[in-house]
Design a protein around this motif. Structure first.
Motif, mmCIF file in Angstrom:
data_model
loop_
_atom_site.group_PDB
_atom_site.id
_atom_site.type_symbol
_atom_site.label_atom_id
_atom_site.label_comp_id
_atom_site.label_asym_id
_atom_site.label_seq_id
_atom_site.Cartn_x
_atom_site.Cartn_y
_atom_site.Cartn_z
ATOM 1 N N PHE A 10 0.816 -1.216 0.000
ATOM 2 C CA PHE A 10 0.000 0.000 0.000
ATOM 3 C C PHE A 10 0.852 1.271 0.000
ATOM 4 O O PHE A 10 0.314 2.366 0.017
ATOM 5 C CB PHE A 10 -0.918 0.021 1.221
ATOM 6 C CG PHE A 10 -1.888 -1.129 1.273
ATOM 7 C CD1 PHE A 10 -2.936 -1.223 0.371
ATOM 8 C CD2 PHE A 10 -1.747 -2.131 2.214
ATOM 9 C CE1 PHE A 10 -3.824 -2.276 0.402
ATOM 10 C CE2 PHE A 10 -2.629 -3.197 2.264
ATOM 11 C CZ PHE A 10 -3.668 -3.270 1.352
ATOM 12 N N ARG A 11 2.159 1.112 -0.044
ATOM 13 C CA ARG A 11 3.042 2.269 0.115
ATOM 14 C C ARG A 11 2.849 3.307 -0.985
ATOM 15 O O ARG A 11 2.924 4.506 -0.741
ATOM 16 C CB ARG A 11 4.492 1.780 0.151
ATOM 17 C CG ARG A 11 5.490 2.888 0.446
ATOM 18 C CD ARG A 11 6.898 2.345 0.498
ATOM 19 N NE ARG A 11 7.866 3.418 0.634
ATOM 20 C CZ ARG A 11 9.154 3.280 0.410
ATOM 21 N NH1 ARG A 11 9.627 2.100 0.042
ATOM 22 N NH2 ARG A 11 9.962 4.297 0.556
ATOM 23 N N HIS A 12 2.595 2.860 -2.201
ATOM 24 C CA HIS A 12 2.478 3.793 -3.321
ATOM 25 C C HIS A 12 1.057 3.814 -3.900
ATOM 26 O O HIS A 12 0.872 4.060 -5.084
ATOM 27 C CB HIS A 12 3.478 3.422 -4.412
ATOM 28 C CG HIS A 12 4.903 3.465 -3.946
ATOM 29 N ND1 HIS A 12 5.540 4.651 -3.597
ATOM 30 C CD2 HIS A 12 5.800 2.474 -3.728
ATOM 31 C CE1 HIS A 12 6.773 4.386 -3.207
ATOM 32 N NE2 HIS A 12 6.964 3.071 -3.275
ATOM 33 N N VAL A 13 0.074 3.556 -3.059
ATOM 34 C CA VAL A 13 -1.321 3.615 -3.480
ATOM 35 C C VAL A 13 -1.893 4.984 -3.127
ATOM 36 O O VAL A 13 -1.781 5.434 -1.986
ATOM 37 C CB VAL A 13 -2.155 2.501 -2.808
ATOM 38 C CG1 VAL A 13 -3.628 2.650 -3.164
ATOM 39 C CG2 VAL A 13 -1.651 1.129 -3.240
ATOM 40 N N PHE A 14 -2.499 5.636 -4.107
ATOM 41 C CA PHE A 14 -3.042 6.972 -3.891
ATOM 42 C C PHE A 14 -4.486 7.017 -4.388
ATOM 43 O O PHE A 14 -4.836 6.358 -5.367
ATOM 44 C CB PHE A 14 -2.217 8.034 -4.625
ATOM 45 C CG PHE A 14 -0.778 8.082 -4.200
ATOM 46 C CD1 PHE A 14 -0.392 8.790 -3.078
ATOM 47 C CD2 PHE A 14 0.187 7.407 -4.922
ATOM 48 C CE1 PHE A 14 0.925 8.825 -2.673
ATOM 49 C CE2 PHE A 14 1.515 7.432 -4.531
ATOM 50 C CZ PHE A 14 1.891 8.147 -3.397
#
Length: 205
Positions: A10-14
């Motif tokens: 989920f680190r690069h989910v926007f």
């Protein structure tokens, strides 16, 4: 090498806002002073508590009916006081409950394709609170079981089919109930309420 930052999918989910034509616009959301989300959604409809003169009302819109909502759009408007909370039944997408300042809980049957005329007659009216009803919550697994909590500091669990109270917890809370939540299978409820400050003080001897 030892990783400095923990790996996460989920680190690069926007999130991204949808376009205007996919939003609901020009809705006069209720301005009543109560701690509520003022909306509820299920797989077919979104319901929104709105400002209403002479009583309480909420909109019920099919999820696909986005864009500008006409001010004359029909509402659910049977309460004589502002609506404070709404909750869709988890077992029937056309059934919704509402709690109001008029001290009642009402259960409504929404037509399959949504409202074409304002709805003023509930399926059942549940009367038992002595002050406004600020919380309604359906049982997650049992059909026709609904919880309501009011500013009389009471929680009532109803049999909606008969309109009777199954359980009345009127001596458990000493102040206003802020929130109530069922556990996953409906065997327990958790409540949060305003705790009165004590006027007693401890002094060292």
């Amino acid at each position: 090498m030892r990783r400095v930052v923990r790996q996460s999918k989920f680190r690069h989910v926007f999130g991204q806002a949808v376009k205007n034509d996919q939003c609901y616009d020009d809705i006069r959301v209720s301005r009543v002073t109560w701690d509520s989300s003022f909306c509820a959604v299920n797989p077919r409809f979104v319901a929104i508590i709105v400002d209403a003169s002479g009583g309480g009302a909420f909109l019920v819109l099919p999820l696909h009916k986005t864009g500008r909502i006409d001010k004359s759009y029909p509402t659910v408007c049977g309460h004589t006081g502002p609506v404070l909370d709404i909750d869709w039944c988890p077992h029937n997408d056309q059934v919704i409950a509402s709690g109001s300042e008029d001290c009642t809980v009402m259960v409504w049957q929404i037509p399959e394709n949504g409202l074409t005329l304002s709805l003023t007659e509930p399926v059942v009216v549940l009367e038992g609170h002595s002050k406004r009803v600020g919380i309604v919550a359906w049982h997650p697994t049992a059909r026709n079981v609904l919880l309501s909590a009011g500013c009389d500091n009471a929680i009532i669990i109803w049999n909606v089919g008969t309109g009777e109270a199954l359980i009345n917890l009127d001596d458990m809370h000493v102040d206003v109930i802020y929130n109530v939540s069922w556990n996953r299978n409906g065997s327990l409820i958790c409540t949060a309420f305003k705790r009165q400050k004590s006027s007693n003080h401890l002094t060292p001897e």
